[in-house]
Motif scaffolding. Structure first.
Motif, PDB file in Angstrom:
ATOM      1  N   LEU A 181       0.405 -36.914 -28.325  1.00 43.29           N
ATOM      2  CA  LEU A 181       1.461 -36.076 -27.743  1.00 43.29           C
ATOM      3  C   LEU A 181       1.974 -35.039 -28.732  1.00 43.29           C
ATOM      4  O   LEU A 181       2.575 -34.040 -28.337  1.00 43.29           O
ATOM      5  N   PHE A 202       2.666 -26.033 -14.932  1.00 45.80           N
ATOM      6  CA  PHE A 202       2.740 -25.695 -16.350  1.00 45.80           C
ATOM      7  C   PHE A 202       2.066 -26.814 -17.130  1.00 45.80           C
ATOM      8  O   PHE A 202       2.488 -27.960 -17.073  1.00 45.80           O
ATOM      9  N   ILE A 253       5.972 -18.591 -22.985  1.00 47.07           N
ATOM     10  CA  ILE A 253       4.850 -19.186 -22.262  1.00 47.07           C
ATOM     11  C   ILE A 253       3.904 -18.045 -21.901  1.00 47.07           C
ATOM     12  O   ILE A 253       4.333 -17.073 -21.277  1.00 47.07           O
ATOM     13  N   ASN A 279       1.713 -19.875 -26.468  1.00 46.64           N
ATOM     14  CA  ASN A 279       2.766 -20.844 -26.138  1.00 46.64           C
ATOM     15  C   ASN A 279       3.532 -21.152 -27.413  1.00 46.64           C
ATOM     16  O   ASN A 279       3.127 -21.991 -28.210  1.00 46.64           O
ATOM     17  N   ALA A 295       1.573 -31.081 -21.658  1.00 45.36           N
ATOM     18  CA  ALA A 295       2.986 -30.754 -21.425  1.00 45.36           C
ATOM     19  C   ALA A 295       3.560 -31.710 -20.378  1.00 45.36           C
ATOM     20  O   ALA A 295       2.818 -32.463 -19.746  1.00 45.36           O
ATOM     21  N   ALA A 296       4.884 -31.684 -20.224  1.00 46.81           N
ATOM     22  CA  ALA A 296       5.572 -32.429 -19.168  1.00 46.81           C
ATOM     23  C   ALA A 296       5.438 -33.939 -19.345  1.00 46.81           C
ATOM     24  O   ALA A 296       5.479 -34.684 -18.377  1.00 46.81           O
ATOM     25  N   GLU A 297       5.283 -34.403 -20.599  1.00 42.07           N
ATOM     26  CA  GLU A 297       5.210 -35.855 -20.831  1.00 42.07           C
ATOM     27  C   GLU A 297       6.622 -36.435 -20.941  1.00 42.07           C
ATOM     28  O   GLU A 297       7.018 -37.016 -21.957  1.00 42.07           O
ATOM     29  N   VAL A 329      10.622 -31.681 -27.403  1.00 41.26           N
ATOM     30  CA  VAL A 329      10.094 -30.346 -27.086  1.00 41.26           C
ATOM     31  C   VAL A 329       8.560 -30.362 -27.082  1.00 41.26           C
ATOM     32  O   VAL A 329       7.924 -29.777 -26.204  1.00 41.26           O
ATOM     33  N   GLY A 372      -0.222 -33.593 -30.505  1.00 45.33           N
ATOM     34  CA  GLY A 372      -1.287 -32.682 -30.110  1.00 45.33           C
ATOM     35  C   GLY A 372      -1.580 -31.626 -31.165  1.00 45.33           C
ATOM     36  O   GLY A 372      -1.454 -31.864 -32.365  1.00 45.33           O
ATOM     37  N   PRO A 373      -1.968 -30.431 -30.722  1.00 47.78           N
ATOM     38  CA  PRO A 373      -2.380 -29.395 -31.668  1.00 47.78           C
ATOM     39  C   PRO A 373      -1.200 -28.575 -32.188  1.00 47.78           C
ATOM     40  O   PRO A 373      -1.410 -27.619 -32.934  1.00 47.78           O
ATOM     41  N   THR A 402      -0.446 -26.179 -23.979  1.00 48.68           N
ATOM     42  CA  THR A 402      -1.615 -25.689 -24.697  1.00 48.68           C
ATOM     43  C   THR A 402      -2.874 -26.491 -24.418  1.00 48.68           C
ATOM     44  O   THR A 402      -3.940 -25.937 -24.197  1.00 48.68           O
ATOM     45  N   ALA A 448       6.651 -32.986 -26.478  1.00 53.07           N
ATOM     46  CA  ALA A 448       6.207 -33.776 -25.319  1.00 53.07           C
ATOM     47  C   ALA A 448       6.340 -32.973 -24.029  1.00 53.07           C
ATOM     48  O   ALA A 448       5.524 -33.111 -23.124  1.00 53.07           O
ATOM     49  N   LEU A 449       7.347 -32.116 -23.948  1.00 51.88           N
ATOM     50  CA  LEU A 449       7.588 -31.397 -22.692  1.00 51.88           C
ATOM     51  C   LEU A 449       6.859 -30.055 -22.625  1.00 51.88           C
ATOM     52  O   LEU A 449       6.420 -29.640 -21.556  1.00 51.88           O
ATOM     53  N   PHE A 450       6.726 -29.354 -23.766  1.00 49.58           N
ATOM     54  CA  PHE A 450       6.143 -27.999 -23.720  1.00 49.58           C
ATOM     55  C   PHE A 450       4.727 -27.921 -24.296  1.00 49.58           C
ATOM     56  O   PHE A 450       4.034 -26.949 -24.040  1.00 49.58           O
ATOM     57  N   ASN A 451       4.323 -28.906 -25.106  1.00 52.80           N
ATOM     58  CA  ASN A 451       2.963 -28.881 -25.671  1.00 52.80           C
ATOM     59  C   ASN A 451       2.609 -27.473 -26.182  1.00 52.80           C
ATOM     60  O   ASN A 451       1.639 -26.869 -25.755  1.00 52.80           O
ATOM     61  N   PRO A 452       3.438 -26.951 -27.127  1.00 56.29           N
ATOM     62  CA  PRO A 452       3.228 -25.558 -27.562  1.00 56.29           C
ATOM     63  C   PRO A 452       2.093 -25.448 -28.583  1.00 56.29           C
ATOM     64  O   PRO A 452       1.658 -26.440 -29.159  1.00 56.29           O
ATOM     65  N   ASP A 453       1.627 -24.220 -28.812  1.00 56.89           N
ATOM     66  CA  ASP A 453       0.696 -23.955 -29.902  1.00 56.89           C
ATOM     67  C   ASP A 453       1.411 -24.068 -31.248  1.00 56.89           C
ATOM     68  O   ASP A 453       0.852 -24.543 -32.221  1.00 56.89           O
TER      69      ASP A 453
END
Lengths: 384, 384
Positions: free
Chosen positions: A340, B208, A203, A187, B215-217, A302, A342-343, B211, A304-309
């Motif tokens: 949020l 979706f 994704i 991600n 996501a989607a917050e 971005v 996150g990682p 990670t 908050a919405l995608f939670n990417p690696d």
């Protein structure tokens, strides 16, 4: 690579390797290296190495950006072999005029390299802005005055080969993310700083395009309602703070920069401005700090919405990124609670050359049907 | 449905249908309807209809939200059969205390319904906030004071059944999007208005999660830097303008509302406020108009980044949505050029009942291994 190593790697028998490589050799898609180059240690008989034949096919990759068309030729191994650059006023072109220019330039380069390569595998059209790869439409580009323009089919008909239409950011993401170091980040978000601000979202390792190809338009998400005027005509977009044109707009009244086009900053102007900001010039620093803050708020959304690696920041504008980074990091922390963020890691990736072409060539070769290549007539033109 | 219709629908032979249905009948997972109910037109011999046996298994679905735990029992057809409601102060609970409460309440309801149903298929824990379905962690919930808490495994051990941990918004999205009318929208966003603001993103029909599940917050993306204070502790989040608590915070000093908890608006208070806004009360209208503007800017970012087919707005707060809609639509148009709004449609979906449970039950049944169900001991407890 030697034939004996190909079997285990692909999970096929040595008999299959022998028959497939014989077929590919016959089609000219691979070639054998001279045996003397690979003798190792002197024991046993030397293994014959085989390689992709660079001249088996070529891709013509065209990048359309503001007031510039660049055309490169990539070979069958994905390397760039020729490169051309055509300045022209893009914003006033009609679709017919753009197609005429592209057809002329592509035909010229095709005729030039036709005798070096066996086949034209395809054409990649990398366009800044919103494009629909599936329907071959340029939906909206800051470089062009027209909209919703069907272009892939026209070029495909003219040259009798597949045409891949792509957003430039997706090409760059493809080039970057084919590096093994990014394989662990399925991600992945790539943000491109430059004249505009582009984004590509992967994704599970695949580009996310949305319903009609206009997903990931990060540059036009908002920093603040009613804020700075954007090239899109709306206000408060991230691009209106952190793109080249936005930085240059703030700077040019107050700083001495190399001469250039008043509307579009040149690379020399942006380099000079980046260096002033990184060196700590108070005016330039303040401009980049504000840009970093807008970028940080945008990236917070971005995350908050995608939670990417991983978020990779690159593009020609990354050369000034160090002057934006502190305020960007502060803005992300100000915007989002730790859970949020996150990682997600955030890394700047240096911009030593325009990776649009490497990505575009790779995508076009990947989409090429080898069977078609092997059977098509020499030099790829439908009528040659 | 009759056996003869099942074959063509599933692409299997009538012999296979006969043998599979015999096995499922033997396991008690399906049952036959009495033949007299399905004789049609009087011609030929009547077809015997078969159905899922509602009592073959049950799901216990628990929703944890601010100061409230709700527990329902769903049957093997996905219908709600029992429902309970436990007010308690959630924010001061430790993880151990929450688990103790949940274990006691779940055990009580399990003992109650144990004799009606053959098996406990699983437990669904629907939590407001950020959860990781894969690792069974509650990462961060506005209802709870602790963070990064492993909860699924504890409940799974206690009850000897699978435990599905889900964000409440994803449960609601699952319930909504199982309606055939939404099957044509594979890229679908569901926004839940209520005490907080939740979102669920479906890409190619699948949730979706990002990670680590956060996501989607949408509720914590920004309307404006330094804006209204949010429950998360940061400023300017969409939730800080358009959630129940934000609307109530603005309204309670200036409007007469039913009495209630000063920190958390009751349903009666929100209903009264929604009605004032929809009826055009000037103060309430202004509050909802501001909320709609923030929501519109937030949705504009979502359209630019996800380019969805459809945005569904629902949740208990949708009852006041008509008072937000005009300013929301204006804000979207102000924020985005037409090409970036693209083909995305925006629809409000009425909120006649809490769909969290229907979705949670469906997801749990969907994840259930029928083989395990058929072979497990009666009533689902590991030691019963």
């Amino acid at each position: 690579m030697a034939r004996v190593d190909l079997g285990p790697m692909n999970g096929i028998s040595s008999a299959t390797v022998t028959s497939v490589t014989a077929e590919l050799l016959g089609q000219g898609l691979i070639s054998e290296l001279p045996p003397e180059t690979i003798r190792s240690g002197g024991r046993g008989r030397p293994k014959t190495l085989i390689q992709l034949n660079p001249d088996a096919a070529f891709v013509i990759c065209v990048k359309v950006s503001i007031n510039e068309i660049q055309i490169v030729v990539g070979d069958f191994t994905g390397q760039i072999r020729h490169s051309m650059h055509h300045p022209l006023t893009t914003l006033t072109l009609t679709l017919d005029e753009l197609c005429a220019v592209l057809e002329e330039k592509i035909e010229a380069i095709r005729a030039d390299v036709c005798h070096t390569f066996q086949h034209l595998a395809g054409i990649c059209l990398a366009v800044q802005g919103v494009v629909s790869p599936n329907s071959g439409l340029i939906i909206w580009s800051p470089a062009l005055g027209f909209r919703n323009a069907p272009i892939s089919e026209r070029l495909a008909t003219a040259f009798g080969c597949p045409v891949l239409l792509e957003n430039d950011a997706n090409c760059i993401a493809r080039a970057l993310t084919s590096h093994p170091e990014y394989a662990a980040y399925p991600n992945l978000i790539v943000i491109m700083l430059g004249y505009g601000i582009g984004m590509s979202v992967l994704i599970d390792g695949k580009p996310f395009l949305g319903t009609n190809g206009s997903a990931a338009e990060f540059g036009h998400t908002k920093y603040e309602p009613g804020g700075a005027l954007c090239a899109c005509g709306r206000r408060g977009c991230i691009e209106a703070y952190a793109s080249d044109y936005a930085l240059y707009r703030e700077a040019r009244a107050m700083l001495t920069l190399p001469p250039g086009d008043s509307a579009h900053p040149s690379d020399a102007q942006m380099q000079a401005l980046n260096q002033l900001a990184i060196a700590g010039d108070p005016v330039a620093s303040q401009i980049y700090s504000k840009a970093g803050r807008a970028l940080g708020y945008g990236i917070a959304n971005v995350l908050a919405l995608f939670n990417p690696d991983l978020v990779l920041i690159t593009g020609s504008g990354v050369r000034g990124f160090e002057a934006m980074r502190p305020s960007m990091e502060e803005a992300i922390d100000e915007a989002l609670v730790e859970e949020l963020i996150g990682p997600s890691r955030l890394i700047a990736s240096p911009w030593d050359r325009d990776m649009t072409f490497l990505g575009g060539i790779a995508m076009t070769l990947h989409a090429t049907d080898l069977q078609t290549l092997a059977s098509c007539s020499s030099c790829g033109s439908g009528d040659s």
